[in-house]
Design a protein around this motif. Sequence first.
Motif, mmCIF file in Angstrom:
data_model
loop_
_atom_site.group_PDB
_atom_site.id
_atom_site.type_symbol
_atom_site.label_atom_id
_atom_site.label_comp_id
_atom_site.label_asym_id
_atom_site.label_seq_id
_atom_site.Cartn_x
_atom_site.Cartn_y
_atom_site.Cartn_z
ATOM 1 N N ASN A 284 -12.290 8.803 16.555
ATOM 2 C CA ASN A 284 -11.658 7.556 16.128
ATOM 3 C C ASN A 284 -10.166 7.766 15.970
ATOM 4 N N LYS A 285 -9.416 6.823 16.478
ATOM 5 C CA LYS A 285 -7.969 6.892 16.340
ATOM 6 C C LYS A 285 -7.564 6.380 14.958
ATOM 7 N N VAL A 286 -6.473 6.918 14.431
ATOM 8 C CA VAL A 286 -5.916 6.450 13.168
ATOM 9 C C VAL A 286 -5.173 5.154 13.447
ATOM 10 N N ARG A 287 -5.575 4.116 12.726
ATOM 11 C CA ARG A 287 -5.002 2.776 12.931
ATOM 12 C C ARG A 287 -3.743 2.634 12.071
ATOM 13 N N ILE A 288 -2.600 2.481 12.737
ATOM 14 C CA ILE A 288 -1.306 2.427 12.070
ATOM 15 C C ILE A 288 -0.701 1.040 12.217
ATOM 16 N N ALA A 289 -0.147 0.552 11.103
ATOM 17 C CA ALA A 289 0.608 -0.701 11.108
ATOM 18 C C ALA A 289 2.009 -0.402 10.601
ATOM 19 N N THR A 290 2.986 -1.113 11.138
ATOM 20 C CA THR A 290 4.349 -1.029 10.614
ATOM 21 C C THR A 290 4.893 -2.445 10.493
ATOM 22 N N THR A 291 5.805 -2.623 9.552
ATOM 23 C CA THR A 291 6.503 -3.900 9.462
ATOM 24 C C THR A 291 7.875 -3.651 8.873
ATOM 25 N N TRP A 292 8.792 -4.585 9.123
ATOM 26 C CA TRP A 292 10.057 -4.520 8.411
ATOM 27 C C TRP A 292 10.273 -5.836 7.711
#
Length: 177
Positions: free
Chosen positions: A2-10
């Motif tokens: 399973n891939k690590v699910r990453i979110a980013t925001t500014w």
Amino acid sequence: MNKVRIATTWLDGCSGCHMSFLDVDQRLVDIADQIEIVYSPLVDALAIPDDIDVAFIEGAVSSEDDARKVRLLRERSKLLIALGDCAVTGNVSAMRNAFGVEEVLERVYCAGATGEDGVPTEDVPRLEPHASPVHSYVKVDAFLPGCPPPSDAILYMVTELLAGHVPDMLGKSRFGA
């Protein structure tokens, strides 16, 4: 795997932290098979998904929309990282805190206007009374200071998280650098 699910925001910031993230360059390709960026201004995702493993938030919380977004990201993320000095302390965004919201809006949209003046009232989120660091709104699991943080520090944090470790950021980054 399973891939690590990453979110980013500014939020209220300059996007310099995201530029530093991109400065990881080729080294991102080396870990690409381990991660999936599920929400970010760097990809085409329009909605914040459920089941985020790690969320990186850049910028101060300055508007109702920012506050809503950080709360939603906190709710949907296992780990939440304050990325950069604005997210960690409020930094430059918080310079407006010495003035009232109305005074700031008047200065920006009326006194500083070169065309039509007037404070917009439609499709603009209401400003919070103060620009604040992310931890003023939600629990933050780790802080990565810097303006912006060095790309090496961002990569170190990501690779440590991928290895299942809580990263020790001591000496990896500092405020204003």
